[in-house]
Design a protein around this motif. Sequence first.
Motif, PDB file in Angstrom:
ATOM      1  N   UNK A 127       0.836  -1.212   0.000  1.00  0.00           N
ATOM      2  CA  UNK A 127       0.000   0.000   0.000  1.00  0.00           C
ATOM      3  C   UNK A 127       0.866   1.256   0.000  1.00  0.00           C
ATOM      4  N   UNK A 128       1.949   1.229   0.784  1.00  0.00           N
ATOM      5  CA  UNK A 128       2.862   2.369   0.805  1.00  0.00           C
ATOM      6  C   UNK A 128       3.537   2.546  -0.546  1.00  0.00           C
ATOM      7  N   UNK A 129       3.955   1.433  -1.130  1.00  0.00           N
ATOM      8  CA  UNK A 129       4.626   1.471  -2.429  1.00  0.00           C
ATOM      9  C   UNK A 129       3.703   2.019  -3.507  1.00  0.00           C
ATOM     10  N   UNK A 133       2.532   9.137  -6.370  1.00  0.00           N
ATOM     11  CA  UNK A 133       3.122  10.466  -6.165  1.00  0.00           C
ATOM     12  C   UNK A 133       4.257  10.702  -7.153  1.00  0.00           C
ATOM     13  N   UNK A 134       5.126   9.701  -7.317  1.00  0.00           N
ATOM     14  CA  UNK A 134       6.263   9.865  -8.217  1.00  0.00           C
ATOM     15  C   UNK A 134       5.810  10.051  -9.660  1.00  0.00           C
ATOM     16  N   UNK A 142       5.025  13.669 -14.152  1.00  0.00           N
ATOM     17  CA  UNK A 142       4.169  14.256 -15.185  1.00  0.00           C
ATOM     18  C   UNK A 142       4.225  15.784 -15.122  1.00  0.00           C
ATOM     19  N   UNK A 143       4.151  16.321 -13.884  1.00  0.00           N
ATOM     20  CA  UNK A 143       4.194  17.778 -13.734  1.00  0.00           C
ATOM     21  C   UNK A 143       5.536  18.337 -14.197  1.00  0.00           C
TER      22      UNK A 143
END
Length: 233
Positions: free
Chosen positions: A146-148, A154-155, A160-161
């Motif tokens: 779940x953390x991964x 997020x990464x 993308x941004x």
Amino acid sequence: MNIFKRLYTIGKAEINSVLENFEDPIKLTENGISDMKNQLSESMEALAKLKALSIRKKNEIESEEQTAKDYYTKAILLVQKSDKGEIEVSEADRLAKEALKKQSIAQESVENLKKENEKLQDDCEKMQANINNLKSSISKWENELRTLEARVQVSEATKDINQKMTQIDSSSAVSMLEKLKEKVVQQEAMAEAYSDISKAGKSVDEEIDDLVKNIDGEAENALQKLKESLKKG
């Protein structure tokens, strides 16, 4: 846990190389968890079989213990009948000896069965410990998954941004803003110019009327002030 076993069989340098080339760490983790769950299922089945064998051994022990007691009781009865003269002494002794032999064999069987059952119980405890460790590992890696997943999201969003930001030409953006600013200034100047034109377009009579209106307004105000002063006086 085939994936982990395969990883452990290659050298550290090779492990690092393999890990660097993994395109989907989430999928790999899911596969690892799936392997552990399969092993957990197999371990649970094995534990159930071991416990079933242990139960059977306990039943066999109880049965053999009862058999040993029965033969011992029979040997006693034979001796008692011999003492009462109901059976010849030699015959009673012969049969009593045979009963005691069978009682000894049954007792020996009990001891062997107890040892086998102790081994089964020891195996059950070891299997239960493995199952507990597997459950703990599965829980740990499900939390890690779940953390991964959150970190990957997020990464990917950050990537993308950043990618979009690199595609923006800062000089062209500044140039666009300067043009917008110039357009606003031009519009303000045009509005002021139209205002001057509208004023310049008035006739002489309109200018006179505007002045007269202003004078009439001032006279009206002066009259109202005079009336108020007279009322107070």
